[in-house]
Each structure stands twice: as structure tokens, then as C-alpha cells.
Design a protein around this motif. Structure first.
Motif, PDB file in Angstrom:
ATOM      1  N   ASN A 194      87.601  18.224 -11.394  1.00  0.00           N
ATOM      2  CA  ASN A 194      86.313  18.727 -10.911  1.00  0.00           C
ATOM      3  C   ASN A 194      85.932  18.145  -9.546  1.00  0.00           C
ATOM      4  N   GLN A 195      86.669  17.135  -9.112  1.00  0.00           N
ATOM      5  CA  GLN A 195      86.408  16.532  -7.809  1.00  0.00           C
ATOM      6  C   GLN A 195      87.295  17.210  -6.758  1.00  0.00           C
ATOM      7  N   VAL A 201      84.450   0.059  -1.874  1.00  0.00           N
ATOM      8  CA  VAL A 201      83.744   1.020  -2.730  1.00  0.00           C
ATOM      9  C   VAL A 201      84.554   2.303  -2.880  1.00  0.00           C
ATOM     10  N   ILE A 202      85.081   2.810  -1.773  1.00  0.00           N
ATOM     11  CA  ILE A 202      85.825   4.072  -1.790  1.00  0.00           C
ATOM     12  C   ILE A 202      87.100   3.940  -2.619  1.00  0.00           C
ATOM     13  N   SER A 203      87.745   2.782  -2.577  1.00  0.00           N
ATOM     14  CA  SER A 203      88.969   2.596  -3.362  1.00  0.00           C
ATOM     15  C   SER A 203      88.700   2.789  -4.844  1.00  0.00           C
ATOM     16  N   ARG A 204      87.615   2.207  -5.324  1.00  0.00           N
ATOM     17  CA  ARG A 204      87.279   2.337  -6.754  1.00  0.00           C
ATOM     18  C   ARG A 204      86.922   3.779  -7.109  1.00  0.00           C
ATOM     19  N   LEU A 205      86.142   4.424  -6.244  1.00  0.00           N
ATOM     20  CA  LEU A 205      85.755   5.800  -6.519  1.00  0.00           C
ATOM     21  C   LEU A 205      86.973   6.718  -6.527  1.00  0.00           C
ATOM     22  N   GLY A 250      79.800   8.326   2.490  1.00  0.00           N
ATOM     23  CA  GLY A 250      81.216   8.087   2.233  1.00  0.00           C
ATOM     24  C   GLY A 250      81.973   9.273   1.671  1.00  0.00           C
ATOM     25  N   THR A 251      81.304  10.406   1.484  1.00  0.00           N
ATOM     26  CA  THR A 251      81.959  11.551   0.843  1.00  0.00           C
ATOM     27  C   THR A 251      83.171  12.074   1.618  1.00  0.00           C
ATOM     28  N   PRO A 252      83.093  12.265   2.958  1.00  0.00           N
ATOM     29  CA  PRO A 252      84.294  12.748   3.668  1.00  0.00           C
ATOM     30  C   PRO A 252      85.464  11.771   3.570  1.00  0.00           C
ATOM     31  N   ILE A 253      85.172  10.469   3.588  1.00  0.00           N
ATOM     32  CA  ILE A 253      86.240   9.474   3.482  1.00  0.00           C
ATOM     33  C   ILE A 253      86.868   9.546   2.102  1.00  0.00           C
ATOM     34  N   LEU A 254      86.035   9.653   1.072  1.00  0.00           N
ATOM     35  CA  LEU A 254      86.541   9.771  -0.292  1.00  0.00           C
ATOM     36  C   LEU A 254      87.423  11.014  -0.428  1.00  0.00           C
ATOM     37  N   ARG A 295      88.986  10.834   8.438  1.00  0.00           N
ATOM     38  CA  ARG A 295      88.380  11.480   9.608  1.00  0.00           C
ATOM     39  C   ARG A 295      87.235  10.657  10.206  1.00  0.00           C
ATOM     40  N   ALA A 296      86.913   9.519   9.598  1.00  0.00           N
ATOM     41  CA  ALA A 296      85.770   8.730  10.053  1.00  0.00           C
ATOM     42  C   ALA A 296      86.079   8.026  11.366  1.00  0.00           C
ATOM     43  N   ALA A 297      85.099   7.987  12.253  1.00  0.00           N
ATOM     44  CA  ALA A 297      85.208   7.251  13.505  1.00  0.00           C
ATOM     45  C   ALA A 297      84.516   5.907  13.363  1.00  0.00           C
TER      46      ALA A 297
END
Length: 879
Positions: free
Chosen positions: A203-204, A190-194, A151-155, A131-133
Motif C-alpha cells: 500500500n506504500q 528516521v527514514i531508515s526505520r520507516l 521526508g516523504t520524497p526521501i522515503l 532527490r533531496a538537496a
């Protein structure tokens, strides 16, 4: 009711998951018609479809923007290995530049989505977005984190894709460090690893689990690297030549990449020869040390069909049957497949029947296992369709048989259905199901029909009524300053919403029922592209909008000219009353206007003269427009975004216009010429200053009398996209020498050949200042362009959009004067963004500041500075 229709009309998403696999992707069906590189039908299509039955492995590639992808690896995985291949992009690239049109921001995001889909059809991948622009170039991960809520919404979006699609392997294009180049790329790494860990953690994002997307543990995570870094784990031979396709996988990828033209990519030709891609394994699900070297991405991973049910107790007694199905499917793929298509189809139908017997074994299986089995079923059906040469086409005409651009709710059309059986076996077609939005109905006019091999079955529904609402993208935002889109529920990170009208036609072949599905198309004669086919979309009966979203009103003016554009999508004649909603105390002439339309596509422009009260403060004011017709009120409009060889998408905007009262003056009435570049709205944005530029043609540059103009403005990237300005640059410099003013907006390195009157250097990688709120220092306090007629201060650099500027000079001759300095955090001071030089009797200005972003968005200070440049014949030149 037959089992297939029970599944089709099931509560879950209004149709079964296997039907979702068909219909959820057919929004892109319009972009794989005639192609120079044929990959979907005939011998090549049969070869690829049966290759996909050899494995259930899958790959998800993660990037930040369109064109970031390692297309060669994607094509190698999809076309070479036959694995299911997916691509997740954080943004749609809406913050970038555009080399082919004047689409920017959300319109550009839609255009790049279409380009990306086209490229993906060649790679062979499924496409997803977060959803990121894209808020503009970001040099640091810190800024990207700040803009994108850490980065939370992207994750969350990436985790949902992983849990729903259950990839075996993730390939991250970026590492998540400074090597990646800039903040957006680092965020993707970063998001790929998370996401690798978060997708497996119940729990996520537990609300996803409540919606049926169970935790999923990806087996491996790889990061792309380079040979010279010598830290790779696996090498992928992407330059391998495929003798059936006739090109290497890297060449296939380059062909697809060539459709991303707004990025400056052109041509489809890639060189043959060896080529490799290198990836380093950074995470794995199994315990133990990471291997130093691997032969394939799937080393140590079971990608056979029986592995789907490993650990699923209710299905363990079916494992032997799955092993048998897997073995038969593996035998099928081979060079002799087309010598006996009927045998191949019969074999596939037998395995399909066996697979379906397993699927009905236990209805309590986890949804993920069902989706995996459904996906295998869909792949077998796809192979049967291709091998059988089954071609289902559905299109519409108006009630009188003429072509239709868009549908309007309440209208009646003719629906044409054609099924061609080009295979070697007879088929039996069942009743047709038409899906309109979320409604489905069996077509009464259809019935069970035998279609012999080599024959075509056609039917027409004479009175098909449109009931669906307007077709809107599932992503939207109210301001381009918002770094996140609002996303409609259940959008599933799709690139586009599903086509609103779809047809499912079940047929029986070799004893098995398979579902043919396609979108309902419109076939129109486009003035530039010729005869084109697009998925039929629904438009509002009337579209209302302003020619621009924002503007300014100089304080000295008491009136403001405001055009309102109204367009009809109705097929029949209609009329409407157009009005403005104005702030208290404002009025307009006329107060309202009646417009008449004869047919679909007719457009009318109403020019309102808005009367402005005295003594207004320097602030912004909102103006809206609406049209009333046949008892309905319309207060929004849409723009159709498309380009050659692509599909189309309608981007909606409310009919809203923001004006800012600005203390701005322009001296005299300068005669301005404009040399358009790769697309910007600067020329039309000068209207509030009372300036209507003359658009200069190639003939004007070659032999026109430029002395009739006081100022010539060069558009963005003009030196990159127009050969004529490069060829006739000497005439422009002579125009300056004779007493004219030339204002050159930002240019790309194609301009780095001393096109100015004196030497300068831009460099291969010109600097830009991406922080739109970075401090600006005025270097020449007493310079006329800083003082007259508008006194420029730091306040004039407030409220800017996306960036300060791009493509700053690095060095320049002493005869240039630098007016401003700015820089991003940790960037050296940049003084090469606004340079002025006298040349003969005239004035040369290079301005890399982002006027093409600021003026169309009504930024007051940008208008004041630009007005000073346009006033320079009065303030800096002798008579």
C-alpha cells in the motif's frame, strides 16, 4: 538474431537487466584507472571477484551526506565478506563548504558526487542518492522535516532502491535521535526505520509496484552504535588485515575517503591495527525477540544461491541444480586460483551454463527473482573477465585524428576499439554493438573474430556520427532555494546518468557467451592533470552564460556592466550573434555582437553596458542572453566540474541573470586588497560597488607595500588553507596599526590562536546560526558601521540564503565591539559574529556572517552592510 542481442534490445529500458547491471554503472569507469591501491584487476581482482561468488547476501548503508558513511564497515562487507554492498545518501552535500575550489551549491554537489564515487570505488560499493538537496546545516529534525516535505520524497526514493535492489540487511549510520548531531543525520535515521516497513507494504508507493518493483522485506535493520554504550548486537572486525590486498579493511576505506578533499579530508594513510564497528539490531522480519548478541550481520539468514528461489513454486525442481552451482562456486575461491586460471575460467563457464538453463525455465517469474538471478550471472561473468585478463577499451578522436573534449550532435568522429585477450584461453569475438543514448546498432565493420590467448584485436570506425542530445545530469532545480531536485524519470537514484556512448562486445570463452561492456572515452591532455580519460559527453555547439547569476544595481547608477561568456564546442570554425533579452524600457550598448571561433574550446566575452531607466523601484529584474548560429538559438551554458583524480560532470544553467535595484552607497573609491581563502566569489561580487580588488599573493604578504591599500579583505578559511597568511599575520596587524582596515571573513578553528590584535576565543566547535531567517538584533544602534553611509535595519537581513553565519567567537577582549546578535531556535544568543576593534590608527573587523553566500546571490542588505565596512576608512578613521 542471437539470444544475447534479443535480450540487449528488449523493451525493458532498451536492454536487458543483466546488461543494465553492466551499463548502468559504467558512468564511473573513468575513476578506476591507475591507482596506488589496486583492487579491480590481476591477482587481487580475481581474489575479490571469486569471493563475491560465495554469498548472495547484500547490505544497504543509509547516510545523510557524502563522508557520513562508515567506510570501514562498507569495505569490510564488500572486500572482506564479498557481499553486495550499497550506499544510499540523502543529499550530495551541496550545502556545505568547499576547501579546494570555488564550486558551491549545485556545482559543489556535482564535485562531491565525483568524490563520493571515487571513494566508493575503493569501498567496493554501489552508490545511490535521493532527490533531496542539502539546503545547509540544520540543527533540528523539525527543520529538516519542514524543508524536506516531512521526508516523504526521501522515503519514496529509499523504498524504490530497496524494492529494486532487494538488500538483505540495512545498516543505518544514524539512530534518528539527538545523538546523531543535527537534523539531516536524524532524518537519515528516521527514514531508515520507516523504509524497512514501507518497502514491504504494497500500500506504500503503489506506483512503484506498477513499474515492476515488487514489495521487498529486508531481513534486518541495524543502527550504528558505540562500544561504550554497551547496546550493540554485533561487532564487525573492520581492522582485520587482508593478506591478499595487503591492508586492513579500515585502511582501504581511509584510502578512499582521502579523495573527498572538498570536505577538508586529506591524505590516504590509515593506521594498521585492531579496529571494530558496532551495530545494534533494531528491527527484523521474523517474529520473536531481538537477539542480544550475534556473530555476524547474517545470523539466521540463508544467503546461499538456492535461497533466491525459496517459495517460488515454478523453480523448486531447479533447487538441486542451484545447490550444485553454489557448491562449485564456493570451491573455486582459494589461494591457488591463479596457478590455473584456465581451469578456473572453465569451471565458471560450466556453472554459468547451468545457471542460464534455470533462467530460461519459466518466463513468468516475478521480476525481482529474475533480477537476483541476473545479478548472480553478472558476477560470474565479471569473474571470468578478470581471470581471463580481458580488456575492452573504446575511445574517440576527431575526424582528422586529433583529441576531442566533448562531442556535438551532427559531428563525425573516429571510433577506436581495442580488445586485449591476456588470458590462457582463446576467445571468439562477435559483432560490436554501439549504444548512443537510447539507440543501438551493430557495427557493420565488425565481424566474428578468433583472438588467440595473448593477442590484441583492434578496429577503427572512420565515420561515426554523433546523434545524441547534450549530456545533462538527471537532477536539476531552477533555484538554490529549492530543497528538492526535479528528477528525470527512470534515473534509478543513480549518482550520475549513464555515459551516453557505450559499447557491448560479446565474446565466447570456454563455450559460453559473455558480454564485455565499456563506455566510449575521450583522451585529452589536461593542463593540470596531464593525460586523462573521461567518458565522452555531448555538449551544445555553443554555450552561453553570465559570469554570475545575480547582482545589484545601486539606485544612483544608470548603467550596469554585464559580461556574457560564449564558448564553442564545434571542431570547425564558427560564428554567432550574441544578444540580450531585457525588461521593457531597458537597452544595451552594443545591442548585439558578433563573435568568431576557430576551434573547440574557444571562448569569447561580450561586455554589454545595460542602460537603466530612471525611477525604477527597488525590486529584482530578470535579464537573459542568447546566441544565434547556423539557424539555431542557444540560451544556456554548462560548466565542467572536475578535480584531480576524479571524473567530470557538466552542470547546465540557463543564461539568466537577476539584478536588484538597491539603495546602497559607498564612500570614496577605496583601494581594496583581497587574500583568497579556500574559494569564494566575494572579490568578483564587489564589482557592482565599483570595487575591483587586488588579489594579494604570498609575496605581497611577505614584503609588499600594503600601505597602498585602504582595505584588505581576508577570504573564507584563509587561515586554514594558507600558511603564508599565518606566517605574515604580524604584517597585517602592523598594516592595521598604521591606519589600514582589515576585514576577516569567517575562519575555522585554525584561526583560534589570537591572530587578531586582542585576545578572543572561538572554541573547538564554533557556533553557527543556520536559520537564514533568524531575527537579528542591532546591538550598537549608533555605531558608524551601522549608520554610514547606509542606515542598517532589520530589513537588511531579509532574503538571505542558507545561513546567517558560521564560526562565531565565544569570548573576546573588551576592546572589541559586537554589532549584531542572532541565534537559531533554542540556541543561546550569538554576539560573536561581527566584532570591530580600533588598533592603532586602523580598524580590525571579524565578520562571521555568510557574505560568501549572500553577495554572489545579490542579497541587497548584504551589499549595504559590506559597503559600510568598505567605507570605514572614511567613516571611522582620521586622516
Amino acid at each position: 538474431m542471437s539470444r544475447w542481442l534479443v535480450r540487449l534490445l528488449s523493451v525493458r529500458c532498451a536492454f536487458s537487466y543483466s546488461s543494465f547491471l553492466i551499463l548502468g554503472a559504467v558512468y564511473a569507469a573513468n575513476i578506476v584507472h591507475a591507482q596506488d591501491l589496486q583492487l579491480e584487476d590481476g591477482a587481487v581482482g580475481s581474489y575479490l571477484r571469486t569471493k563475491e561468488l560465495q554469498t548472495r547476501g547484500s547490505v544497504l548503508h543509509v547516510v545523510a551526506h557524502p563522508d557520513d558513511e562508515d567506510g570501514a564497515t562498507l569495505a569490510y562487507c564488500a572486500r572482506g565478506l564479498g557481499v553486495r554492498t550499497m550506499l544510499f545518501s540523502i543529499t550530495r552535500g551541496e550545502g556545505g563548504a568547499n576547501l579546494i575550489s570555488s564550486h558551491f551549491f549545485d556545482d559543489l554537489g556535482a564535485l562531491r558526487t565525483l568524490e563520493h564515487l571515487k571513494a566508493a570505488s575503493y569501498y567496493g560499493v554501489e552508490l545511490f542518492y535521493s532527490r533531496a538537496a542539502d539546503y545547509g546545516y540544520s540543527k533540528t529534525l523539525k527543520e529538516a522535516m519542514t524543508q524536506w516535505n516531512q521526508g516523504t520524497p526521501i522515503l519514496e526514493d529509499l523504498v524504490e532502491v530497496i524494492r529494486r535492489e532487494r538488500p538483505t540487511v540495512i545498516l543505518s549510520r544514524f539512530a534518528g535521535n539527538a545523538r546523531d548531531g543535527h537534523g539531516h543525520h536524524q532524518m537519515a535515521g528516521v527514514i531508515s526505520r520507516l523504509a524497512f516497513d514501507a518497502a514491504a507494504d504494497p500500500n506504500q508507493f503503489p506506483e512503484q509496484i506498477q513499474r515492476g518493483f515488487q514489495p521487498w522485506q529486508v531481513k534486518k535493520l541495524y543502527v550504528q552504535t558505540r562500544l561504550r554504550e554497551n547496546d550493540w548486537t554485533v561487532v564487525l572486525p573492520t581492522g582485520t588485515f587482508d593478506p591478499v590486498i595487503g591492508r586492513s579493511y579500515a585502511q582501504i576505506a581511509r584510502f578512499g575517503l582521502g579523495f573527498q578533499r572538498s570536505q577538508g579530508i586529506s591524505g590516504h594513510s590509515g593506521d594498521p591495527g585492531p579496529r571494530d564497528s558496532y551495530y545494534r539490531l533494531v528491527k527484523q522480519s521474523k517474529e520473536g525477540d531481538l537477539p542480544e548478541r550475534e556473530e555476524t550481520l547474517f545470523d539466521g539468514v540463508d544467503t546461499s544461491l538456492p535461497s533466491i528461489i525459496d517459495g517460488v513454486a515454478p523453480l523448486q525442481d531447479s533447487k538441486a541444480l542451484l545447490e550444485s552451482i553454489d557448491a562449485e562456486l564456493r570451491k573455486l575461491h582459494g589461494n591457488g586460483i591463479l596457478s590455473s586460471r584456465a581451469h578456473a575460467v572453465t569451471t565458471l563457464a560450466k556453472q554459468l551454463a547451468a545457471l542460464r538453463s534455470i533462467q530460461t525455465h519459466d518466463a513468468k517469474l516475478a521480476s525481482g527473482v529474475w533480477r537476483d538471478l541476473d545479478h548472480v550471472e553478472r558476477k560470474i561473468q565479471d569473474a571470468i573477465i578478470v581471470l581471463s585478463g580481458l580488456d575492452l577499451s573504446v575511445w574517440v578522436t576527431s575526424a582528422n585524428g586529433s583529441e576531442v573534449n566533448h562531442a556535438v550532435s551532427g559531428e563525425t568522429m573516429q571510433l577506436h576499439i581495442r580488445l586485449a585477450n591476456q588470458g590462457e584461453l582463446a576467445i571468439q569475438a562477435d559483432q560490436v554493438v554501439v549504444m548512443q543514448a537510447e539507440e543501438q546498432r551493430i557495427v557493420d565493420e565488425s565481424h566474428s573474430t578468433d583472438i588467440p590467448a595473448g593477442e590484441i584485436h583492434q578496429m577503427k570506425i572512420e565515420a561515426w556520427q554523433i546523434t545524441a542530445p547534450p549530456t545533462r545530469p538527471h537532477w536539476f532545480r531552477t533555484s538554490i532555494s529549492q530543497p528538492m531536485y526535479t528528477i528525470q524519470p527512470n534515473s534509478h537514484q543513480r549518482p550520475l546518468p549513464p555515459a551516453p556512448f557505450q559499447v557491448v562486445l560479446p565474446v565466447v570463452i570456454a563455450g559460453q557467451r559473455i558480454e564485455l561492456a565499456t563506455v566510449v572515452e575521450t583522451r585529452i591532455r589536461h593542463p593540470e592533470f596531464g593525460l586523462v580519460q573521461y567518458p565522452l559527453t555531448v555538449a551544445p555547439a555553443l554555450s552561453v552564460g553570465f559570469s554570475s547569476d545575480a547582482g545589484i544595481i545601486p539606485r544612483s547608477q544608470s548603467q550596469y556592466k554585464l559580461p556574457v561568456v560564449v564558448r564553442s564546442s564545434r571542431k570547425a570554425p564558427t560564428s554567432a550573434v550574441v544578444k540580450l533579452d531585457l525588461p521593457d524600457g531597458w537597452s544595451s550598448t552594443p545591442s548585439q555582437a558578433v563573435v568568431e571561433f576557430a576551434r573547440e574550446g574557444d571562448e569569447a566575452t561580450v561586455l554589454f553596458e545595460v542602460n537603466i531607466p530612471d525611477r525604477l523601484s527597488t525590486q529584482s529584474y530578470a535579464l537573459t542572453a542568447f546566441a544565434e548560429s547556423e539557424g539555431d538559438r542557444f540560451s544556456s551554458g554548462f560548466k565542467t566540474v572536475t578535480a584531480r583524480d576524479l571524473g567530470r560532470v557538466n552542470i547546465f544553467k540557463d543564461a539568466a541573470h537577476t539584478v536588484q535595484i538597491v539603495d546602497v552607497e559607498l564612500l570614496g573609491t577605496p583601494r581594496v586588497g583581497y587574500i583568497a581563502g579556500s574559494g569564494d566569489d566575494v572579490a568578483s561580487s564587489l564589482a557592482p560597488l565599483g570595487v575591483t580588488p587586488v588579489m594579494l599573493t604570498s609575496a605581497d604578504l611577505a614584503s609588499g607595500d600594503l600601505s597602498e591599500l585602504d582595505v584588505v579583505v581576508v577570504g573564507c578559511r584563509a587561515y586554514a588553507v594558507r600558511e603564508d597568511i599565518r606566517a605574515h599575520n604580524a604584517r597585517l596587524l602592523q598594516y592595521v596599526h598604521n591606519g589600514g582596515v582589515l576585514i576577516v571573513q569567517y575562519q575555522t578553528p585554525e584561526f583560534d590562536h589570537n591572530f587578531g590584535p586582542y585576545p578572543y576565543q572561538m572554541g573547538a566547535y564554533p557556533e553557527e546560526v543556520s536559520q537564514e531567517d533568524s531575527d537579528v538584533t542591532i546591538l550598537e544602534i549608533g555605531h558608524p558601521l551601522v549608520n554610514s553611509p547606509n542606515k542598517i535595519t532589520a530589513q537588511d537581513f531579509e532574503g538571505w540564503f542558507e545561513q546567517r553565519g558560521s564560526k562565531f567567537w565565544t569570548t573576546w577582549d573588551d576592546r572589541y565591539t559586537s554589532l549584531f546578535e542572532c541565534h537559531d531556535t533554542d540556541q543561546s544568543p550569538q554576539q560573536g559574529g561581527m566584532l570591530v576593534a580600533r588598533h592603532g590608527k586602523g580598524l580590525y573587523i571579524y565578520s562571521a556572517y555568510a557574505w560568501y553566500r549572500q553577495l554572489p546571490n545579490g542579497v541587497p542588505g548584504a551589499y549595504r552592510i559590506f559597503a559600510n565596512m568598505l567605507s570605514s576608512p572614511e567613516t571611522m578613521l582620521d586622516d
